[in-house]
Design a protein around this motif. Structure first.
Motif, PDB file in Angstrom:
ATOM      1  N   ALA A   1     -35.590  -7.754  57.449  1.00  0.00           N
ATOM      2  CA  ALA A   1     -35.736  -8.395  56.145  1.00  0.00           C
ATOM      3  C   ALA A   1     -36.536  -7.512  55.200  1.00  0.00           C
ATOM      4  O   ALA A   1     -36.248  -7.448  53.998  1.00  0.00           O
ATOM      5  CB  ALA A   1     -36.416  -9.756  56.308  1.00  0.00           C
ATOM      6  N   VAL A   2     -37.559  -6.825  55.727  1.00  0.00           N
ATOM      7  CA  VAL A   2     -38.318  -5.872  54.909  1.00  0.00           C
ATOM      8  C   VAL A   2     -37.391  -4.785  54.386  1.00  0.00           C
ATOM      9  O   VAL A   2     -37.437  -4.420  53.207  1.00  0.00           O
ATOM     10  CB  VAL A   2     -39.476  -5.259  55.739  1.00  0.00           C
ATOM     11  N   LYS A   3     -36.536  -4.263  55.257  1.00  0.00           N
ATOM     12  CA  LYS A   3     -35.605  -3.216  54.838  1.00  0.00           C
ATOM     13  C   LYS A   3     -34.664  -3.729  53.752  1.00  0.00           C
ATOM     14  O   LYS A   3     -34.384  -3.022  52.772  1.00  0.00           O
ATOM     15  CB  LYS A   3     -34.794  -2.709  56.038  1.00  0.00           C
ATOM     16  N   TRP A   4     -34.196  -4.987  53.918  1.00  0.00           N
ATOM     17  CA  TRP A   4     -33.306  -5.534  52.889  1.00  0.00           C
ATOM     18  C   TRP A   4     -34.040  -5.597  51.548  1.00  0.00           C
ATOM     19  O   TRP A   4     -33.483  -5.225  50.508  1.00  0.00           O
ATOM     20  CB  TRP A   4     -32.829  -6.938  53.277  1.00  0.00           C
ATOM     21  N   VAL A   5     -35.277  -6.079  51.554  1.00  0.00           N
ATOM     22  CA  VAL A   5     -36.050  -6.187  50.312  1.00  0.00           C
ATOM     23  C   VAL A   5     -36.213  -4.818  49.660  1.00  0.00           C
ATOM     24  O   VAL A   5     -36.055  -4.670  48.440  1.00  0.00           O
ATOM     25  CB  VAL A   5     -37.434  -6.826  50.592  1.00  0.00           C
ATOM     26  N   MET A   6     -36.519  -3.801  50.448  1.00  0.00           N
ATOM     27  CA  MET A   6     -36.776  -2.475  49.885  1.00  0.00           C
ATOM     28  C   MET A   6     -35.491  -1.801  49.393  1.00  0.00           C
ATOM     29  O   MET A   6     -35.550  -0.875  48.589  1.00  0.00           O
ATOM     30  CB  MET A   6     -37.471  -1.590  50.915  1.00  0.00           C
ATOM     31  N   ASP A   7     -34.333  -2.263  49.874  1.00  0.00           N
ATOM     32  CA  ASP A   7     -33.057  -1.692  49.429  1.00  0.00           C
ATOM     33  C   ASP A   7     -32.407  -2.506  48.313  1.00  0.00           C
ATOM     34  O   ASP A   7     -31.442  -2.046  47.693  1.00  0.00           O
ATOM     35  CB  ASP A   7     -32.074  -1.612  50.601  1.00  0.00           C
TER      36      ASP A   7
END
Length: 522
Positions: A337-343
């Protein structure tokens, strides 16, 4: 290894260069050498109604500008809101599990020991033998001490797990003994020679010094209740006062003496059988479907609101995310989910995600992208904090104007404040004032330089206004020592304090490309 050695060298160089000189150590000593004893009265800002003090946007902006450096961010920060739905069994799943548990109880009652569930991977089985005094669970202890052999009961249902207990049998036996144990490594002749010496009066401590003795312990209690019935256990229970060889293999042996045996007690042989209820495919499908239907009406991050979420039975949570975030908010195993937010793009809504343990469904809305610099003043949490600070400043000014000069002593001010007179001790170098708290730094700085006997205040504090009087000062009787105060200086202000922040200090002055997210794999 090379990187580790470089880090050690850097830390050594820093620790060796950031040290207290004579002036540093003496100043640290002076700041902690005297303690002021005070009586005080105070009026908390929280006791004053907020509606008496209006806070404007200009007030908030002024507070933001005063404290702007507190809101500095070195990494791109993204503000998001998310919903996390527990993938938990439904009531129908639990009811179905209860039917299986009831059937299992009947089968356990009709078959020996735990034969009914042996080999069934759906159940966890733990068989024990114990005296009542060693059973810590009160419900379990009550059952085994009152049940008849063969009785079975559903003991509890906690965290979606059923626990069944069956009393298999009981007996009256010694449950623990006190022993001396010596571990020996060597040939049989040397071992037997040591055994003969022990039984002829050689002290235990002297025996430990003999060649071949690998170690030993005296006066230790050994529990036998759960030990398997075998030759070693029989020898321990029937042993007299002499040392004997309990067991040996090759050149290794244990030499034991039994010092004391506790009186026989009832030993209960019982088994606990656990069954965990997991959400069914139908339950998981419904959780997904419900969340999908709710999110179908959410077209942008701004439209995902607390009120809207609550109306559908969900909780909307905030999260500030950087590439270094290990999780989303306080939900573990959510690096995906962190990766999704940062992308993601600002305003975007995520698809339904799962955490790394497959026990939560997550949707995320990306509200803002904050570039390196400063968190914005319109951030909800920052705005609320600044508004409270601005309001407290106005309360402080109003309270000081209301009370100033209206009394001659602390008791008089306490009456005006509808408060009481308290006492505490203040030392300039302390981290907080006992009874007052950790955030009153202005008061902490004022008290040590106040004249003894004078009534001071009302003065502004972080949480209220204060009136105080110093009624005594104690000087530290311990003489000044450079070594002692240099060490204390290092802990709070010097090398040790700096080393705890060395990575941040080094990164602050060097451009760093953060590739953390590249190491995440789904």
């Amino acid at each position: 290894m090379a990187e580790m050695l470089k880090q050690q060298k850097l830390q050594y160089l820093l620790a060796s260069s950031i040290v207290a000189n004579d002036l540093d150590a003496k100043a640290f000593y002076d700041s902690n050498a005297s303690t002021s004893h005070i009586i005080y009265a105070h009026k908390n800002y929280a006791d004053v109604p907020n509606d008496q003090y209006e806070v404007t946007s200009a007030d908030i902006r002024d507070e933001y500008n005063k404290e702007k450096n507190s809101f500095k961010v070195n990494d791109e920060t993204r503000r998001a809101h998310f919903i996390a739905v527990n993938i938990a069994p439904s009531q129908a799943d639990i009811n179905q599990g209860r039917v299986l548990v009831d059937t299992t109880i009947s089968r356990l009652s009709a078959t020996p020991a735990v034969d009914a569930v042996n080999g069934d991977s759906n159940f966890g089985v733990d068989r024990n033998s114990a005296a009542a005094s060693s059973i810590t669970n009160p419900q379990l202890r009550e059952f085994v001490t009152t049940a008849a052999p063969g009785d079975v009961k559903m003991l509890s249902f906690i965290n979606d797990e059923f626990t069944i207990v069956k009393l298999i049998g009981s007996k009256n036996a010694v449950d623990s003994i006190n022993v001396d144990v010596i571990a020996f490594q060597g040939d049989a002749a040397s071992r037997d020679s040591l055994l003969d010496a022990l039984n002829s009066g050689l002290a235990f401590e002297e025996a430990l010094k003999r060649p071949g003795v690998a170690g030993g312990q005296a006066d230790i209690w050994q529990t036998l209740a759960s030990a398997p019935d075998n030759e070693v256990k029989d020898r321990l229970l029937s042993a007299g006062s002499n040392y004997f060889i309990a067991d040996s293999m090759g050149t290794d042996a244990r030499i034991i003496r039994v010092n004391t045996k506790r009186a026989p007690v009832n030993i209960y042989d019982f088994a606990t059988v656990t069954y965990k209820v997991y959400p069914s495919d139908e339950t998981i499908a419904k959780l997904n479907s419900d969340l999908e239907n709710f999110m179908a009406g959410v077209t942008s991050a701004d439209s995902l609101t607390v009120t809207r979420a609550l109306s559908a039975g969900y909780t909307l949570q905030p999260a500030m995310v950087t590439a270094n975030s290990s999780m989303l908010g306080n939900v573990p195993y959510t690096r995906n989910a962190v990766k999704w937010v940062m992308d993601a793009r600002e305003g975007q809504i995520s698809p339904i995600l799962e955490d790394g343990q497959n026990d939560k469904l997550i949707v995320v809305a990306l509200n803002d992208i904050i570039k390196p610099g400063y968190l914005p003043a319109d951030d909800e949490d920052i705005r609320l904090a600044l508004a409270e600070r601005a309001r407290n400043n106005k309360k402080a000014a109003g309270l000081i104007a209301e009370y100033a000069g209206k009394a001659n002593d602390v008791a008089g001010y306490a009456a005006l404040m509808n408060s009481s007179v308290d006492s505490t001790d203040v030392t300039f170098g302390q981290m907080f004032i006992p009874g007052i708290g950790v955030t009153e730094s202005e008061l902490l700085g004022q008290v040590p330089v106040s004249k003894e006997g004078a009534v001071v205040g009302p003065v502004k504090g972080t949480n209220g206004v204060y009136v105080y009087q110093v009624y005594g000062v104690d000087n530290e009787s311990r003489p000044y020592s450079y070594e002692e105060n240099a060490a204390r200086y290092s802990q709070q202000l010097g090398a040790q304090a700096v080393l705890g922040n060395v990575i941040g200090i080094l990164m602050n002055n060097n451009p760093v490309e953060n590739n953390t997210l590249k190491f995440y794999t789904e």
